[in-house]
Design an enzyme around this catalytic site. Structure first.
Site, PDB file in Angstrom:
ATOM      1  N   GLY A  31      26.736 -18.260  -5.967  1.00  0.00           N
ATOM      2  CA  GLY A  31      25.633 -19.141  -5.582  1.00  0.00           C
ATOM      3  C   GLY A  31      25.954 -20.074  -4.422  1.00  0.00           C
ATOM      4  N   CYS A 240      -0.451  -0.525 -14.078  1.00  0.00           N
ATOM      5  CA  CYS A 240      -0.518   0.115 -12.761  1.00  0.00           C
ATOM      6  C   CYS A 240      -1.644   1.155 -12.768  1.00  0.00           C
ATOM      7  CB  CYS A 240       0.813   0.782 -12.441  1.00  0.00           C
ATOM      8  SG  CYS A 240       0.749   1.827 -10.966  1.00  0.00           S
ATOM      9  N   CYS A 243       0.305   4.788 -12.350  1.00  0.00           N
ATOM     10  CA  CYS A 243       1.257   5.334 -13.335  1.00  0.00           C
ATOM     11  C   CYS A 243       1.130   4.657 -14.691  1.00  0.00           C
ATOM     12  CB  CYS A 243       2.686   5.212 -12.812  1.00  0.00           C
ATOM     13  SG  CYS A 243       3.378   3.550 -12.987  1.00  0.00           S
ATOM     14  N   CYS A 265       2.060  -0.353  -8.715  1.00  0.00           N
ATOM     15  CA  CYS A 265       3.453  -0.789  -8.671  1.00  0.00           C
ATOM     16  C   CYS A 265       3.852  -1.115  -7.231  1.00  0.00           C
ATOM     17  CB  CYS A 265       4.386   0.315  -9.154  1.00  0.00           C
ATOM     18  SG  CYS A 265       4.196   0.766 -10.873  1.00  0.00           S
ATOM     19  N   CYS A 271       7.094   4.013  -9.346  1.00  0.00           N
ATOM     20  CA  CYS A 271       5.757   4.528  -9.624  1.00  0.00           C
ATOM     21  C   CYS A 271       5.740   6.067  -9.499  1.00  0.00           C
ATOM     22  CB  CYS A 271       4.771   3.903  -8.650  1.00  0.00           C
ATOM     23  SG  CYS A 271       3.052   4.020  -9.173  1.00  0.00           S
TER      24      CYS A 271
HETATM   25 ZN    ZN Z   1       2.925   2.519 -10.922  1.00  0.00          ZN
END
Ligand code: ZN
Ligand code: ADP
Ligand code: MG
Lengths: 285, 256
Positions: A31, A240, A243, A265, A271
């Site tokens: 970090g 989605c 999909c 997506c 996807c």
């Molecule tokens: Zn998708």
């Protein structure tokens, strides 16, 4: 065929060694922003020259390289970075997340969980999370070294007072291993939970700002919040359209000029793989 | 009684030029010390050395810390000194813009010190910020407005609220009423006097305005060319100044 006018992966060996030292220091202090001498790259800063330099320093001839831009492999930015390394390093490239050993990304973490054999390289525009409230670098450096992070919560406070909730939805600040506050680059906060405890190495490169930082595998990463306004990894509340995935980050896509739209997506490889496996959303043809 | 602050031989030079020289005094809990003198006499230099904003060339600033008792703040570690700066100490700047975050709402300005010491409940922070706005006579409905939309007097009152919200034990003020209209100054002075009394604040106030110290300060130091030329109870010094320079100052020959 590698273009012989360049050293492997464009940068000379001395520069790559310098960048690798910065990466190792970053991994040793998760970090923490390590300064490095950023080189001119044959592309504009906005195209992720920090990420490109980090990728150049970690790539080996045996690597398979993937580039995503907002989750997609086929944007101009992603295509040109991919072809840059095809040309200068001769490495294999892929769009399949699981087949890549090095993934350079802008604005997303792939949906598919990464493994210990992978490195995720982020392109970072502004590495300093305290910048927007404290423009003096001398002061922000001191704040990091003394762990004075109250200002980070002032930003979240302002968010709530203005919008009723924490409206920051990208580049949502995190605390790493209980020590350094870090800007995860402009990924959606939906991706924040994936930063922590990840098996892959995560490297962050800011070219114009000349900073590199890192998360070694399985690092604790906590998103900042208030007790009465806890962090939420939100996304659009839809499956989605292509999909039918309910667990992926979605982009809203305008379909036609009658105002038709659908949610798909943002991770195109994820996807496509789901569709290939037979999943079908309500908007799929 | 242990002094809250014990200043010993503070000296600050700017090259060959003297900012302030060999200043010593003790401040006891609940006391308000005024520092007066014409422009350029070294008041701000002294205040900034005491508050840890400027490193002095010589001297000690011993503060009676909560946990470890009297400690020299000049030689303590920077993290420790900065921690004091956002807990037990407060600093009110002459220009509100130096002491406020102009891009942050009034509530965020007041809440910053609370968040800096670890408060993480939004509702509580906002509640305390609103209370403090009311205490400094700012309408609570302005809590989400930025200081850029406030008048000069309101900005200065907001800066005071932002400083006092964590209940500091010592407040440094540099010309807190400077640059304000006379009527606005009077209101701010009344407010400060009320807060000092109600909270039992210890404070060091730098000003070139004798009316300010007359109203607020228990004791007074008169500075000239970086040195303290006279010190004593406020009424004594103002009503019966001993040093020729103090006499000039009080007779208002040197005023403005
Ligand atoms: Zn998708
Ligand atoms: N940063 C600086 N560099 C050089 N000289 C300074 C600086 N700040 C103040 N001085 C000088 O130090 C003296 C005291 O200044 P200052 O403490 O600002 O006085 P006051 O607050 O009483 O007006 C003045 O002669 C001033 O010109
Ligand atoms: Mg001054």
């Amino acid at each position: 065929m590698t273009d012989q006018a360049y050293n492997f992966a464009y940068l000379d060996e001395q520069t790559k060694r310098m960048i690798r030292r910065a990466i190792l220091k970053g991994l040793a202090i998760p970090g923490y922003q390590v300064p490095f001498a950023s080189r001119e790259m044959p592309m504009p800063y906005g195209w992720g020259t920090g990420g490109v330099q980090v990728s150049a320093a970690v790539l080996t001839p045996d690597d398979t390289f993937k580039v995503i831009d907002q989750g997609a492999d086929d944007t101009t930015n992603a295509v040109s970075i991919r072809s840059f390394f095809e040309r200068t390093a001769g490495v294999e490239t892929t769009t399949a997340t699981s087949e890549a050993s090095v993934i350079q990304t802008r604005h997303r973490i792939p949906e598919e969980p990464l493994t210990e054999d992978q490195i995720l390289v982020y392109q970072v525009p502004i590495p300093e999370p305290l910048r927007f409230l404290e423009p003096r670098e001398s002061e922000t450096r001191k704040m990091h070294s003394l762990e004075e992070y109250g200002l980070m919560h002032v930003k979240l406070y302002e968010d709530i007072s203005r919008h009723g909730h924490i409206a920051t939805s990208y580049a949502y600040p995190v605390k790493v291993e209980g020590r350094y506050v870090m800007d995860p680059s402009p990924i959606p906060k939906f991706d924040n939970p994936k930063l922590g405890d990840m098996a892959a190495i995560q490297l962050f490169g800011a070219g114009r700002e000349q900073r590199i930082y890192a998360l070694p595998p399985y690092t604790q990463v906590v998103s900042l919040d208030f007790e009465d306004h806890p962090f939420e990894a939100s996304k659009a509340d839809h499956p989605c359209g292509l999909c039918d995935a309910t667990d992926s980050y979605l982009d809203e896509v305008i379909m036609d000029d009658q105002g038709g739209r659908m949610f798909v997506c943002s991770d195109t490889d994820y996807c496509e793989a789901r569709r290939a496996a037979g999943h079908k959303g309500k908007d799929a043809a | 009684m242990t002094p809250l602050l014990s200043v010993q031989g503070i000296t600050k030079r700017y090259g060959a030029h003297i900012g302030c020289a060999d200043v010593s005094f003790d401040l006891y809990p609940g006391e308000v010390m005024g520092i007066v003198g014409e422009s350029g006499s070294g008041k701000s230099t002294l205040l900034n050395c005491m508050a840890g904003h400027l490193p002095p060339d010589a001297g000690q600033v011993v503060f009676d810390t909560r946990t470890e008792g009297p400690k020299d703040t000049i030689t303590m570690s920077e993290p420790e000194r900065r921690m004091l700066g956002r807990t037990d100490w407060a600093f009110v700047h002459q220009h509100a813009r130096d002491g406020l975050r102009m891009g942050v709402s009034a509530g965020g300005n007041v809440g910053e010190r609370l968040m800096a010491v670890g408060e993480r409940h939004y509702g509580d922070i906002r509640g305390k910020a609103t209370d403090w706005l009311e205490r400094v006579e700012i309408d609570a409905a302005r809590v989400d407005d930025r200081p850029t939309t406030f008048s000069g007097g309101m900005q200065q009152r907001l800066q005071i609220a932002r400083n006092l919200v964590t209940g500091p034990r010592l407040v440094f003020m540099d010309e807190p009423t400077g640059g304000l209209d006379v009527s606005v100054q009077a209101r701010l002075l009344d407010l400060l006097r009320g807060l000092v009394r109600d909270m039992g604040l210890s404070a060091i106030i730098v000003t070139h305005d004798l009316a300010v110290v007359r109203l607020l300060a228990d004791r007074l130091m008169v500075m000239k060319s970086g040195r303290v030329v006279e010190a004593g109870l406020t009424d004594q010094v103002l009503d019966d100044p001993q040093h020729a320079y103090s006499q000039l100052l009080v007779s208002s020959v040197l005023q403005v």
